[in-house]
Enzyme design. Structure first.
Site: not given
Ligand code: ADQ
Length: 474
Positions: A160, A368
């Site tokens: 992720h 991110d």
């Protein structure tokens, strides 16, 4: 499998919830949808610490056709595995923060042993007909450990968070072990093409592997599929949240405190990867470079505390509060407070209302994996009068959300310029950009992400997609 879909077994650090009653994050939404449809097992950490740790009794909760099964950690495992290796070594390193990553042999050892323990506890609950999908940086070694326990079925892994380039990853003393262990998975999924390329580069440069250029790589006789599967949100569900009474109440509250001023918002876990400090500096720069915003715009940062036991996070909280205080001290007037910081959590319905009240949303992480706030903001907007998304070039979401205003979060001038552009953008341009972004967010949802990964995994021959040894033990 033709007559019956294989049972899905999901492994992630935290488990559930299975229904999005307003609390679930994007990960839970995507997975819960698949688990509800095909039934299965969701395995992970209970969130509790006990003296037995990973030897504790299994806790099982059955919801419909899904069993949610968890085990505890003991104090040593919590410190070494979770706070230590996962959050002091891997999290900063994979977010390109070699400057704050800490490495120690003890937590490396405990991390591997927790992965081995989770495999040992999961193994008796599964068989080769199951399809196992492991999530995130807590469990890089789990697949290889499951293979060593004899599991021969399909095994997938999704990361992720970002995967940094080999030039950075090789600073991790056991980087070779870690990547070789990952090769026990049949399909390895990343958020973006950049992450996929970094992983492939490591395999080629460091492990002497071969990139076939068709999404498959071979390392020492073992062939695995490596692809980008950008994660999405439940866009319809989130858009509906924005119309609930709870959302409307929060939207009204934010508008009331704004007193007709433009509201700029940031929503992030309080984490150094999210660029909150740099964003505040950007807002300060806006007030300097475009003084018409003094008294006319305000910035709300919603930043629930996370991992606050770690020094780096406690320091960040102080720094954020201090900087916000400085900006307020410098610019506030009796009837205007430029910056407001809130460290509490909100329900997802309340968040949807806050997004809707904001003319501009700042999603400016320094790095991110994806960033779901960007997608939620788009889904929550009023299509007749949408706000503007300002997005960091270093967020994974940037690969898909090209119509946002893209910024370099390290440059306060660039951030200030984008804020000003967003605040003064015509309705026509806002409508056009939002329509394009909305199409993307609704076109690649959490359910699409989940289906794409599982289809890829089901297409692979399990365990032995090579003439080589299916288990690459570190
Ligand atoms: P995170 O680092 O947690 O996720 P993000 O993708 O932005 O980052 O997800 C945060 C979630 O928390 C969002 O759904 C948001 O609505 C919610 N949230 C934030 N502040 C909140 C608050 N005050 N109250 C309630 N909810 C709040 C990791 C990776 C990301 C990746 C996701 C999913 O770091 O890059 O996108 O996993 O794969």
């Amino acid at each position: 499998m033709t007559d019956r879909q294989k049972r899905l077994v999901v492994v992630s650090n935290r488990v559930g919830p299975l229904s999005d009653e307003g609390k679930a994050g994007g990960l839970a939404v995507g997975l819960a949808d698949a688990l509800r449809r095909r039934g299965g097992l969701w395995f992970g950490w209970s969130g509790e610490v006990s003296t037995q740790g990973t030897f504790s009794e299994l806790k099982t909760e059955i919801v419909g056709s899904t069993a949610m099964v968890t085990i505890d950690l003991n104090e040593e495992e919590l410190q070494g595995f979770y706070f230590g290796y996962a959050n002091k070594s891997l999290w900063p390193l994979l977010h390109y923060r070699l400057d704050i990553a800490q490495f120690d042999r003890q937590s490396d050892r405990i991390y591997r042993s927790v992965n081995q323990r989770f495999a040992a506890r999961l193994s008796p609950q599964i068989d080769g007909n199951d399809i196992v999908w492991v999530h995130d940086y807590h469990f890089f070694y789990l697949g290889s450990e499951l293979r060593q326990c004899g599991f021969g079925g399909r095994l997938g892994f999704f990361l992720h968070i970002p995967f940094c380039p080999p030039e950075i990853l090789t600073a991790l003393p056991s980087s070779h072990d870690l990547v070789r262990a990952m090769l026990a998975y049949d399909v390895i999924g990343f958020q973006t093409e950049v992450d996929r390329r970094n992983f492939v580069a490591f395999c080629v440069q460091e492990l002497g592997g071969e990139d076939f250029g068709d999404g498959r790589i071979r390392v020492r006789g073992r062939t695995v599929r490596v692809s980008a599967f950008p994660i999405g949100i439940d866009a319809e569900g989130f858009a509906d949240f924005a119309l609930t009474p709870e959302a409307v109440e929060h939207e009204d509250m934010v508008r009331d405190i704004a007193h007709g001023r433009h509201q700029i918002v940031g929503v992030d876990r309080l984490d150094y990867s999210k660029g909150i400090i740099e964003r505040l500096r950007g807002f300060e720069q806006l007030l300097e470079d475009y003084p018409e915003n003094r008294g006319a715009s305000q910035f709300l940062q919603v930043a629930p505390l996370s991992r606050s036991e770690l020094d780096a996070y406690a320091e960040l909280r102080n720094e954020v509060e201090q900087l916000a205080g400085n900006i307020n001290g410098r610019f506030a007037t009796l009837d205007w407070t430029p910056v407001q910081i809130m460290t509490r959590g909100f329900t997802r319905r309340a968040l949807a209302g806050i997004y809707r009240a904001a003319r501009v949303c700042m999603v400016t992480p320094l790095r991110d994996g994806m960033n779901l706030v960007a997608k939620e903001y788009i889904a929550a907007q009023d299509v007749r009068d949408p706000g503007v998304l300002v997005l960091s070039r270093f967020a994974g979401a940037r690969e898909e959300l090209a119509e946002a205003l893209i910024v370099n979060p390290y440059s306060s001038e660039d951030v200030a310029r984008a804020m000003q552009r967003a605040l003064t953008m015509s309705l026509a341009e806002r409508l056009e950009r939002h329509a394009a972004l909305r199409k993307t967010v609704f076109g690649n949802t959490a359910a699409h992400w989940c289906a794409a990964f599982l289809n890829a995994l089901e297409d692979e021959a399990p365990g032995a997609s090579s003439e080589g040894d299916p288990v690459i033990a570190p």
